[in-house]
Design a protein around this motif. Structure first.
Motif, PDB file in Angstrom:
ATOM      1  N   GLY A  17      34.032  -9.121-113.811  1.00 51.56           N
ATOM      2  CA  GLY A  17      34.867  -8.424-114.788  1.00 51.56           C
ATOM      3  C   GLY A  17      34.033  -7.603-115.755  1.00 51.56           C
ATOM      4  N   SER A  18      32.916  -8.160-116.183  1.00 53.43           N
ATOM      5  CA  SER A  18      32.016  -7.447-117.087  1.00 53.43           C
ATOM      6  C   SER A  18      31.480  -6.172-116.446  1.00 53.43           C
ATOM      7  CB  SER A  18      30.856  -8.373-117.482  1.00 53.43           C
ATOM      8  OG  SER A  18      29.900  -7.668-118.226  1.00 53.43           O
ATOM      9  N   THR A  19      31.040  -6.292-115.206  1.00 54.82           N
ATOM     10  CA  THR A  19      30.497  -5.128-114.491  1.00 54.82           C
ATOM     11  C   THR A  19      31.567  -4.058-114.277  1.00 54.82           C
ATOM     12  OG1 THR A  19      28.906  -6.553-113.375  1.00 54.82           O
ATOM     13  CG2 THR A  19      29.304  -4.397-112.396  1.00 54.82           C
ATOM     14  N   PHE A  30      31.256   4.645-126.315  1.00 56.98           N
ATOM     15  CA  PHE A  30      31.700   3.347-126.837  1.00 56.98           C
ATOM     16  C   PHE A  30      32.418   2.508-125.786  1.00 56.98           C
ATOM     17  CE2 PHE A  30      34.920   0.754-129.068  1.00 56.98           C
ATOM     18  CZ  PHE A  30      34.063  -0.064-129.783  1.00 56.98           C
ATOM     19  N   GLY A  31      33.001   3.152-124.801  1.00 56.50           N
ATOM     20  CA  GLY A  31      33.817   2.457-123.803  1.00 56.50           C
ATOM     21  C   GLY A  31      33.080   1.408-123.007  1.00 56.50           C
ATOM     22  N   MET A  32      31.787   1.618-122.782  1.00 52.48           N
ATOM     23  CA  MET A  32      31.047   0.633-121.999  1.00 52.48           C
ATOM     24  C   MET A  32      30.941  -0.700-122.738  1.00 52.48           C
ATOM     25  SD  MET A  32      27.253   2.200-122.040  1.00 52.48           S
ATOM     26  CE  MET A  32      26.122   1.804-123.340  1.00 52.48           C
ATOM     27  N   ALA A  84      32.856  -3.826-121.054  1.00 54.11           N
ATOM     28  CA  ALA A  84      32.131  -5.029-120.632  1.00 54.11           C
ATOM     29  C   ALA A  84      32.741  -6.272-121.277  1.00 54.11           C
ATOM     30  CB  ALA A  84      30.649  -4.912-120.998  1.00 54.11           C
ATOM     31  N   PHE A  85      33.076  -6.162-122.546  1.00 59.12           N
ATOM     32  CA  PHE A  85      33.660  -7.287-123.268  1.00 59.12           C
ATOM     33  C   PHE A  85      35.028  -7.651-122.687  1.00 59.12           C
ATOM     34  CE2 PHE A  85      36.237  -9.102-126.663  1.00 59.12           C
ATOM     35  CZ  PHE A  85      35.413 -10.120-127.120  1.00 59.12           C
ATOM     36  N   LEU A  86      35.916  -6.659-122.610  1.00 56.51           N
ATOM     37  CA  LEU A  86      37.267  -6.920-122.099  1.00 56.51           C
ATOM     38  C   LEU A  86      37.250  -7.315-120.634  1.00 56.51           C
ATOM     39  CD1 LEU A  86      39.346  -4.096-123.824  1.00 56.51           C
ATOM     40  CD2 LEU A  86      39.302  -6.547-124.380  1.00 56.51           C
ATOM     41  N   GLY A  87      36.348  -6.691-119.862  1.00 61.07           N
ATOM     42  CA  GLY A  87      36.252  -7.022-118.440  1.00 61.07           C
ATOM     43  C   GLY A  87      35.857  -8.468-118.221  1.00 61.07           C
ATOM     44  N   ALA A  88      34.882  -8.941-118.985  1.00 58.87           N
ATOM     45  CA  ALA A  88      34.467 -10.343-118.869  1.00 58.87           C
ATOM     46  C   ALA A  88      35.605 -11.270-119.290  1.00 58.87           C
ATOM     47  CB  ALA A  88      33.222 -10.597-119.725  1.00 58.87           C
ATOM     48  N   PHE A  89      36.272 -10.910-120.377  1.00 59.61           N
ATOM     49  CA  PHE A  89      37.382 -11.729-120.864  1.00 59.61           C
ATOM     50  C   PHE A  89      38.500 -11.801-119.822  1.00 59.61           C
ATOM     51  CE2 PHE A  89      41.370 -12.363-123.187  1.00 59.61           C
ATOM     52  CZ  PHE A  89      41.079 -13.533-123.863  1.00 59.61           C
ATOM     53  N   SER A 111      28.630 -11.540-122.504  1.00 57.27           N
ATOM     54  CA  SER A 111      28.506 -10.262-121.809  1.00 57.27           C
ATOM     55  C   SER A 111      28.113  -9.151-122.781  1.00 57.27           C
ATOM     56  CB  SER A 111      29.836  -9.912-121.132  1.00 57.27           C
ATOM     57  OG  SER A 111      29.803  -8.593-120.646  1.00 57.27           O
ATOM     58  N   PHE A 112      28.767  -9.136-123.915  1.00 60.36           N
ATOM     59  CA  PHE A 112      28.480  -8.127-124.937  1.00 60.36           C
ATOM     60  C   PHE A 112      27.036  -8.249-125.432  1.00 60.36           C
ATOM     61  CE2 PHE A 112      28.389  -6.772-129.408  1.00 60.36           C
ATOM     62  CZ  PHE A 112      28.775  -5.454-129.248  1.00 60.36           C
ATOM     63  N   LEU A 113      26.601  -9.474-125.690  1.00 55.51           N
ATOM     64  CA  LEU A 113      25.229  -9.690-126.163  1.00 55.51           C
ATOM     65  C   LEU A 113      24.202  -9.297-125.098  1.00 55.51           C
ATOM     66  CD1 LEU A 113      25.611 -13.040-128.138  1.00 55.51           C
ATOM     67  CD2 LEU A 113      25.395 -10.711-129.050  1.00 55.51           C
ATOM     68  N   GLY A 114      24.520  -9.564-123.840  1.00 55.70           N
ATOM     69  CA  GLY A 114      23.643  -9.144-122.748  1.00 55.70           C
ATOM     70  C   GLY A 114      23.530  -7.634-122.673  1.00 55.70           C
ATOM     71  N   LEU A 115      24.654  -6.961-122.848  1.00 60.24           N
ATOM     72  CA  LEU A 115      24.665  -5.495-122.848  1.00 60.24           C
ATOM     73  C   LEU A 115      23.818  -4.961-123.990  1.00 60.24           C
ATOM     74  CD1 LEU A 115      25.870  -2.883-121.628  1.00 60.24           C
ATOM     75  CD2 LEU A 115      27.735  -3.126-123.255  1.00 60.24           C
ATOM     76  N   ILE A 116      23.959  -5.536-125.165  1.00 60.76           N
ATOM     77  CA  ILE A 116      23.171  -5.118-126.331  1.00 60.76           C
ATOM     78  C   ILE A 116      21.683  -5.359-126.084  1.00 60.76           C
ATOM     79  CG2 ILE A 116      22.709  -5.609-128.780  1.00 60.76           C
ATOM     80  CD1 ILE A 116      25.268  -3.988-128.265  1.00 60.76           C
TER      81      ILE A 116
END
Length: 164
Positions: free
Chosen positions: A84-86, A99-101, A105-110, A130-135
């Motif tokens: 979902g994150s990917t 900003f969408g990525m 990623a956050f909403l996709g993982a959720f 997921s968000f922290l990994g992206l950051i």
């Protein structure tokens, strides 16, 4: 020819830095800029420096791809959250450029975790991972691109200081 290499290398380095945050291949672009500068008369990087930046670029590119997945799993997510994150990251790139990525990623993982039958609290925790990994991936790319830009600026400055 050297002036053209200088101009294109600076453009690649700057676009690479922007691409560390935007959906562009930031570190590879910065690396191309560094090599172009190396093949001009304005810089002469040693072989170890170029190999180092090449290997770190490969490493950070791999890390950047897997960081949101790793973050999702580290925070208790499952393969549903990782997928979902990917998917969310990719969809977010096209819906809201820039900003969408993050949101994707956050909403996709959720949503991935919810579809995988996780309770909302656990799904939220995975989405935060997921968000922290992206950051973390973006932070690594920015640091690397800045390092290449600094090396380039030092080389160009040294060249012009010698010319004075």
């Amino acid at each position: 020819m050297d002036i053209l290499l200088l101009i294109v290398s600076i453009i690649c380095l700057l676009v690479g830095l922007a691409g560390a945050v935007l959906p562009l291949p930031g570190p590879p672009l910065s690396l191309v800029g560094l090599f172009m500068l190396h093949y001009s008369k304005y810089a002469d990087f040693d072989k170890k420096t170029l190999i180092f930046f090449t290997l770190v670029t490969i490493g950070i590119s791999i890390f950047d791809y897997y960081a949101p997945i790793w973050g999702t799993k580290k925070f208790g997510g499952t393969k549903y959250g990782a997928w979902g994150s990917t998917i969310g990251l990719l969809v977010g790139l096209f819906i809201i450029p820039g900003f969408g990525m993050f949101l994707g990623a956050f909403l996709g993982a959720f949503l991935g975790e919810i579809l995988g039958k996780a309770v909302p609290k656990k799904a939220l925790k995975a989405a935060i991972g997921s968000f922290l990994g992206l950051i973390a991936g973006i932070f690594g790319k920015v640091i690397l691109c800045l390092a290449m830009l600094i090396f380039a600026c030092i080389a160009i400055t040294e060249y012009f200081m010698i010319m004075l």
